[in-house]
Design a protein around this motif. Sequence first.
Motif, PDB file in Angstrom:
ATOM      1  N   LEU A 121       5.484  12.908   6.916  1.00 31.33           N
ATOM      2  CA  LEU A 121       6.490  13.844   7.410  1.00 31.33           C
ATOM      3  C   LEU A 121       7.844  13.584   6.753  1.00 31.33           C
ATOM      4  CD1 LEU A 121       5.657  14.024  11.236  1.00 31.33           C
ATOM      5  CD2 LEU A 121       4.888  15.516   9.379  1.00 31.33           C
ATOM      6  N   SER A 122       8.178  12.317   6.535  1.00 29.62           N
ATOM      7  CA  SER A 122       9.437  11.991   5.849  1.00 29.62           C
ATOM      8  C   SER A 122       9.462  12.576   4.439  1.00 29.62           C
ATOM      9  CB  SER A 122       9.630  10.473   5.795  1.00 29.62           C
ATOM     10  OG  SER A 122       9.696   9.914   7.084  1.00 29.62           O
ATOM     11  N   LEU A 123       8.324  12.486   3.757  1.00 29.68           N
ATOM     12  CA  LEU A 123       8.255  13.003   2.392  1.00 29.68           C
ATOM     13  C   LEU A 123       8.331  14.529   2.374  1.00 29.68           C
ATOM     14  CD1 LEU A 123       8.062  12.105  -0.513  1.00 29.68           C
ATOM     15  CD2 LEU A 123       5.574  12.123  -0.332  1.00 29.68           C
ATOM     16  N   LEU A 124       7.764  15.176   3.388  1.00 33.03           N
ATOM     17  CA  LEU A 124       7.857  16.638   3.463  1.00 33.03           C
ATOM     18  C   LEU A 124       9.319  17.068   3.622  1.00 33.03           C
ATOM     19  CD1 LEU A 124       4.850  17.657   5.768  1.00 33.03           C
ATOM     20  CD2 LEU A 124       5.042  17.930   3.292  1.00 33.03           C
ATOM     21  N   VAL A 125      10.039  16.435   4.535  1.00 33.57           N
ATOM     22  CA  VAL A 125      11.453  16.776   4.745  1.00 33.57           C
ATOM     23  C   VAL A 125      12.268  16.458   3.496  1.00 33.57           C
ATOM     24  CG1 VAL A 125      13.522  16.264   6.096  1.00 33.57           C
ATOM     25  CG2 VAL A 125      11.309  16.465   7.235  1.00 33.57           C
ATOM     26  N   ALA A 126      12.026  15.307   2.899  1.00 30.23           N
ATOM     27  CA  ALA A 126      12.778  14.898   1.706  1.00 30.23           C
ATOM     28  C   ALA A 126      12.535  15.857   0.542  1.00 30.23           C
ATOM     29  CB  ALA A 126      12.383  13.478   1.315  1.00 30.23           C
ATOM     30  N   THR A 127      11.293  16.307   0.385  1.00 30.22           N
ATOM     31  CA  THR A 127      10.986  17.259  -0.683  1.00 30.22           C
ATOM     32  C   THR A 127      11.694  18.581  -0.445  1.00 30.22           C
ATOM     33  OG1 THR A 127       8.818  16.240  -1.030  1.00 30.22           O
ATOM     34  CG2 THR A 127       9.121  18.475  -1.865  1.00 30.22           C
ATOM     35  N   ALA A 128      11.757  18.999   0.820  1.00 28.63           N
ATOM     36  CA  ALA A 128      12.398  20.270   1.144  1.00 28.63           C
ATOM     37  C   ALA A 128      13.878  20.263   0.799  1.00 28.63           C
ATOM     38  CB  ALA A 128      12.203  20.589   2.622  1.00 28.63           C
ATOM     39  N   ILE A 129      14.557  19.137   0.978  1.00 33.05           N
ATOM     40  CA  ILE A 129      16.014  19.099   0.790  1.00 33.05           C
ATOM     41  C   ILE A 129      16.418  18.629  -0.601  1.00 33.05           C
ATOM     42  CG2 ILE A 129      16.435  18.744   3.248  1.00 33.05           C
ATOM     43  CD1 ILE A 129      16.811  15.793   2.714  1.00 33.05           C
ATOM     44  N   SER A 130      15.470  18.441  -1.502  1.00 34.11           N
ATOM     45  CA  SER A 130      15.804  17.949  -2.847  1.00 34.11           C
ATOM     46  C   SER A 130      16.360  19.017  -3.786  1.00 34.11           C
ATOM     47  CB  SER A 130      14.566  17.295  -3.483  1.00 34.11           C
ATOM     48  OG  SER A 130      14.199  16.136  -2.771  1.00 34.11           O
ATOM     49  N   PRO A 131      15.836  20.271  -3.804  1.00 36.04           N
ATOM     50  CA  PRO A 131      16.361  21.264  -4.756  1.00 36.04           C
ATOM     51  C   PRO A 131      17.812  21.634  -4.483  1.00 36.04           C
ATOM     52  CG  PRO A 131      14.193  21.918  -3.934  1.00 36.04           C
ATOM     53  CD  PRO A 131      14.659  20.776  -3.084  1.00 36.04           C
ATOM     54  N   THR A 132      18.501  22.063  -5.536  1.00 32.17           N
ATOM     55  CA  THR A 132      19.912  22.448  -5.448  1.00 32.17           C
ATOM     56  C   THR A 132      20.076  23.926  -5.757  1.00 32.17           C
ATOM     57  OG1 THR A 132      20.259  21.802  -7.752  1.00 32.17           O
ATOM     58  CG2 THR A 132      20.700  20.149  -6.063  1.00 32.17           C
ATOM     59  N   ASP A 133      21.284  24.443  -5.515  1.00 27.07           N
ATOM     60  CA  ASP A 133      21.546  25.868  -5.697  1.00 27.07           C
ATOM     61  C   ASP A 133      22.941  26.052  -6.281  1.00 27.07           C
ATOM     62  OD1 ASP A 133      21.901  28.568  -5.599  1.00 27.07           O
ATOM     63  OD2 ASP A 133      21.375  28.810  -3.496  1.00 27.07           O
ATOM     64  N   PRO A 134      23.056  26.339  -7.592  1.00 22.91           N
ATOM     65  CA  PRO A 134      24.387  26.490  -8.185  1.00 22.91           C
ATOM     66  C   PRO A 134      25.095  27.755  -7.733  1.00 22.91           C
ATOM     67  CG  PRO A 134      22.729  27.128  -9.774  1.00 22.91           C
ATOM     68  CD  PRO A 134      21.990  26.580  -8.568  1.00 22.91           C
TER      69      PRO A 134
END
Length: 486
Positions: A121-134
């Motif tokens: 579950l930690s990895l799922l949340v961490a993966t979700a918040i990794s991408p950025t948006d310029p």
Amino acid sequence: MSDTFPFARLVLLVGAVGLLALLSNRLTERIRIPAPLLVLVTAAVAVQVIPDLYRPSELLVERLVTLALICILFDGGLHLGWSRFRTAAAPIAITGVLGTFLTAAAAAAFIHYAFGLSWFLSLLVATAISPTDPAVVFSVLGRREVTGRSGTILEGESGANDPVGIALMASLITAGGISAGAFGEIAGEFALQMGIGAAVGVVGGRALLWFMRAVPLPSEGLYPLRTAACALILFGVATLAHGSGFLAVFVAGILIGDERAPYKREIERFHSALASLGEIVAFVVLGLTVDLAELTHADVLIPGLVIGAVLAVVIRPVCVGLCLIPAGLERNERAFVLFAGLKGAVPILLGSFILAAQVPDAERLYGIVVVVVLFSVLLQGSLVPTAARLLRLPMRVVEPEPWAIGVRLRDEPEGVHRFTVTTGAPAHGHRIDELRDLPEDAWISFVVRENQLLRVRGDSLLQAGDEVLVLADPSLRDKLAATFHG
């Protein structure tokens, strides 16, 4: 006729929402709050105070946001272009892929040890918040544009880490857990998606460029529609081949970005408008899925704020900072890239994947992801202009250009080259008659500076940001680019 008035009310509502979303960009210039956040929060509040307002299903949200991301990534590739991309290809690839993995791994470790979630579950949340948006960064910068490689890296990193994050999340959910065998399965699935997506993007981009040049259409308005349809086809082909459709459309956009084709300017404007519409749709639809009451729970709000702060202050500066060491950026440019890694629509979309996967405590995990995004967009986003000023980041003011002059030609002109003088290029700070590397048969016919057409003379001094139109043999393009781009 019984449906006429309800449908008219729906049309009125959609039009009003779209207009308010567009006008929010003017408000952003004053209050320094990114327009996407205003749209997201407004939609979330509206669904709470209007009981009859439709809350879309998870499947509809996923499909609408997917279509929006196709438009956004294809336009991002067009805007980036091959000439800008290749100047920062290595740091874009490293930060977009390795930086995303390192950020996800470090964030997962922090979430696991700080809040006691399981590793999966930690990895799922961490993966979700990794991408950025310029787009969020550029929203608060308004008419100021980051010059140099730092702006290119910001754009390229986001275009790369969106497909990476989506592919990694899909691989994790497919694996259903973490084990030695699962890691192998995840790595294999991820490599397959990236490889096929890149291949479809390269082949499809080249094929689309040929199609744009070789097959005429009866009306000017059909040319942009054709590229939009082809972008959808590339996404579908890559996805059906078990590749990343998002990476395919981004790569195809990059390959087409600098190339000449009939009605190319009209195509670029259409896709820019389509991407803006896609951004509005994505944030409105995602906002309708947010339960504000859920976000106020202590086990959602506190972890979200803490994770957002640690991600911005520690995890991204360390993980992505390591990836940027070989890039050779100035300290202020590197610091801005690390600070400006804001979150946007993709993390919330990935959070909805967690909801759809029905993992334990999915509602809470989705709420944490939303809080992280709100923290990033509101607090970090509002500080971006201040950070750019304190870091003395090289920027230029880009004013709207509502008027244009030009001519229409039946056939493709030969030997017409358009360049923008960059800082540090041989032409920067020099008079036209001092450009020793300029071929003898090259003729600078137009120079545009700050939206003003200048008289071209031998003693005309060229500056960074000047747009230059050069008439020369097509074979001299690389040599000319070296003069004006460096």
